[in-house]
Design an enzyme around this catalytic site. Structure first.
Site, PDB file in Angstrom:
ATOM      1  N   GLY A  59      -9.185  16.584 -18.511  1.00 53.08           N
ATOM      2  CA  GLY A  59      -9.097  15.373 -19.313  1.00 53.08           C
ATOM      3  C   GLY A  59      -8.352  15.604 -20.611  1.00 53.08           C
ATOM      4  O   GLY A  59      -8.306  16.714 -21.138  1.00 53.08           O
ATOM      5  N   SER A  60      -7.762  14.534 -21.142  1.00 50.22           N
ATOM      6  CA  SER A  60      -7.095  14.611 -22.443  1.00 50.22           C
ATOM      7  C   SER A  60      -8.133  14.437 -23.556  1.00 50.22           C
ATOM      8  O   SER A  60      -9.270  14.076 -23.316  1.00 50.22           O
ATOM      9  CB  SER A  60      -6.017  13.534 -22.536  1.00 50.22           C
ATOM     10  OG  SER A  60      -5.011  13.756 -21.571  1.00 50.22           O
ATOM     11  N   HIS A  70     -16.738  16.559 -24.105  1.00 50.51           N
ATOM     12  CA  HIS A  70     -16.348  15.240 -23.623  1.00 50.51           C
ATOM     13  C   HIS A  70     -17.062  14.146 -24.402  1.00 50.51           C
ATOM     14  O   HIS A  70     -17.291  13.051 -23.903  1.00 50.51           O
ATOM     15  CB  HIS A  70     -16.659  15.098 -22.128  1.00 50.51           C
ATOM     16  CG  HIS A  70     -15.829  15.988 -21.275  1.00 50.51           C
ATOM     17  ND1 HIS A  70     -16.262  17.215 -20.842  1.00 50.51           N
ATOM     18  CD2 HIS A  70     -14.563  15.842 -20.794  1.00 50.51           C
ATOM     19  CE1 HIS A  70     -15.313  17.788 -20.117  1.00 50.51           C
ATOM     20  NE2 HIS A  70     -14.263  16.982 -20.088  1.00 50.51           N
ATOM     21  N   GLY A 117     -14.151  12.531 -59.736  1.00 51.94           N
ATOM     22  CA  GLY A 117     -15.481  12.271 -60.269  1.00 51.94           C
ATOM     23  C   GLY A 117     -16.227  13.478 -60.771  1.00 51.94           C
ATOM     24  O   GLY A 117     -17.453  13.440 -60.897  1.00 51.94           O
TER      25      GLY A 117
END
Length: 580
Positions: free
Chosen positions: A59-60, A223, A406
């Site tokens: 999977g990408s 995933h 800050g």
């Protein structure tokens, strides 16, 4: 119940992001070849290498895995599925056939231990064999959190180790069966466990799950899935120890063993955090007398923008350890691999050579001295200035929050406290020496831009006093002007740029104007001018300093640095005036 907002991502469309990503990979690295219809990336080849080729993928969303790990010495090709989705069988089969065309030694396919990948890659391998292609697959997985599953642990960042080991063996001419056998042995000797602090989100979708601000997920996957257990946040050291205790126990490591470490950025973890994690990892393993031969840290197999990390240990055992280490050190052209010559272990500790900065230049008292009475006045006025800076912390932080980070009040409070500590024991007989000491305190205790500015100004004032004949109002003015010149020279700011110089220059001009008159009157007028100079910055356009980097809408109040200068000038001037 309101729906969680979609996470912002810089993409074209959710549907095209995988293909757009692959186009970007080959645009950045033209030596790679994209086969767009099949989402396959390969090295560019024109002749048969005669050796074995290595194919990976899945999977990408795991950047740089796997397209960014294609290159000589690692993958010869990678096939990409959708985001967190296995590529279809046809695309995997195309990748196998494409690599076999130019690598007649065969193709070894590294398969992540996930159902979709096992099925799709497995079917492609069987189809390739039927077509006469010499190909073998190796299912790899090393996740401790899921190791109890029937099919074994999930494939985590350790999969990248296999790309490196197999790619190096292929370059050395190992045959297909030998590469598979050695890689399978390595799979028995590695384990991974990680945590995440926040969830990722698929393109066009909200975060996949929620984690409370004070919690983390142990055993999160790559995933986007949640972990096996929610835990309260700990320090980097506590978290690393908790993870490594389980990984070391899983591998049954003992004193004298050697390991290679992979620390994987799950996508949203800063370099600073990753370096701290690396340091704590080495410290823990050193304490256990486990030799850390290599640490490979960075983006290796991420989960989009998930904030967290994984630690994978590869036990470099007596039988194969030297070979695996040699393979990990072998050169590669893959851009995503973080190892290299600089990661090779070296003996020896890390020390500072403190003699380099030792100087005798200021050991002796320099410049004119103050009388005992004036020494006491000098000490009291400095103490009052330091105390007022400490009390002004909230005011200065508020003024700095719109156009800075800050922390102006915090920084100057550190300076004030350090000055008070210094005054408790230091001699204040020579103004030049005191100003020099204060410049050193500003450098070491304040730090940052403010520390640099104050250190520059005070050291220049100190140098001015070394040339003075007496300690009088004129010599103090000369030191004051020297300080402002030094700040302008190196800081780049001038009066009117909305910085502390607007206070200092306005006050110095008033002091110079009234210097020949009654001293108390001059001090009162100088104090009024300092306040006026600070207030005037509210209407100025910032042209220097941090405020110049932000839109003018954020700079509608006084400059924090200008007000800070007015605070300590008021304390010093009134302390002196009250004695006259």
């Amino acid at each position: 119940m309101s729906r969680k907002p979609i996470t912002k991502k810089i993409i074209n469309t959710a549907e095209s992001c995988v293909d757009d990503n692959l186009r970007g990979v080959v645009a950045t690295y033209p030596q790679l070849q994209l086969h767009p219809k099949h989402r396959v990336v390969t090295v560019r080849s024109t002749v048969d290498s005669k050796r074995v080729a290595v194919l990976g993928g899945g999977g990408s969303g795991h950047e740089p895995f796997a397209g960014g790990l294609v290159g000589s010495g690692m993958l010869d090709g990678a096939v990409a599925g959708g985001v967190f989705a296995s590529p279809p069988t046809g695309h995997v089969l195309y990748g196998i056939a494409q690599l076999y065309k130019y690598n007649s030694g065969g193709v070894i396919v590294i398969i992540g231990n996930y159902t979709g990948d096992r099925l799709n890659f497995g079917k492609a391998i069987e189809k390739a064999k039927i077509a006469g292609i010499k190909v073998e697959g190796l299912i790899v997985g090393e996740d401790v959190a899921s190791s109890h599953n029937k099919t074994g642990g999930r494939s985590m960042c350790g999969e990248v180790f296999f790309y490196k080991l197999c790619g190096a063996m292929a370059n050395k001419g190992y045959d297909l069966d030998t590469i598979r056998r050695i890689a399978a042995e390595a799979n028995k000797s590695m384990a991974t466990l990680g945590v995440c602090l926040s969830a990722c989100s698929l393109p066009g979708q909200p975060p996949l799950f929620e984690i409370a601000d004070d919690e983390m997920e142990l055993g999160a996957g790559v995933h986007g899935e949640a972990g096996i257990k929610k835990m309260k946040m700990g320090t980097a050291k506590e978290t690393v120890v908790m993870i490594l205790e389980q990984v070391v126990a899983h591998l049954k490591l003992k004193s004298g063993d050697r390991v290679a470490v992979m620390i994987d950025n799950l996508g949203g973890t800063s370099f600073m955090e990753m370096n701290i994690i690396s340091a704590e990892t080495k410290s823990y393993l050193d304490c256990k007398k486990i030799t850390v031969e290599r640490i490979f840290s960075g983006h290796l197999k991420t989960s989009l923008e998930m904030h967290g990390f994984q630690i994978c240990l590869l036990h470099l055992n007596k039988e194969h350890g030297d070979l695996w280490l040699e393979l990990l050190d072998a050169p590669t052209a893959a851009v995503g691999w973080t190892g290299g010559e600089a990661s090779v272990r070296r003996e020896g500790g890390h020390i500072d050579d403190d003699t380099l900065l030792q100087s005798d230049a200021r050991k002796a008292a320099a410049g004119p001295a103050l009388s005992p009475k004036h020494q006491e006045l000098f000490r009291v006025s400095l103490a009052k200035a330091a105390e007022d800076l400490v009390r002004s912390e909230k005011l200065l932080n508020r003024l700095d929050s719109g156009c800075g980070d800050g922390d102006c009040g915090i920084t100057l409070k550190k300076f004030g406290l350090a000055i008070l500590s210094y005054l408790s024991a230091a001699s204040v007989q020579n103004p030049s020496d005191v100003l020099w000491d204060l410049s050193e305190i500003a450098e070491t205790d304040m730090g940052g831009t403010s520390g640099g500015i104050y250190s520059l100004g005070l050291s220049a004032a100190s140098q001015a006093f070394t040339k003075a004949k007496t300690v009088d109002a004129s010599s103090w003015l000369q030191a004051w002007e020297a300080a402002m010149r030094a700040i302008t020279k190196y800081g780049g700011a001038e009066p009117g740029d909305r910085t502390m110089l607007d206070t200092l220059y306005t006050a110095a001009a008033a002091f110079k104007q009234h210097l020949g008159k009654d001293l108390k009157h001059a001090l009162v007028q100088t104090d009024k001018a300092a306040d006026k100079g600070a207030k005037a910055t509210a209407n100025m356009v910032a042209r220097a300093g941090r405020a110049s980097y932000v839109a003018s809408g954020y700079t509608q109040d006084e400059d924090a640095g200008a007000r800070a200068a007015a605070v300590w000038l008021h304390a010093i001037l009134t302390s002196i005036a009250d004695t006259l």
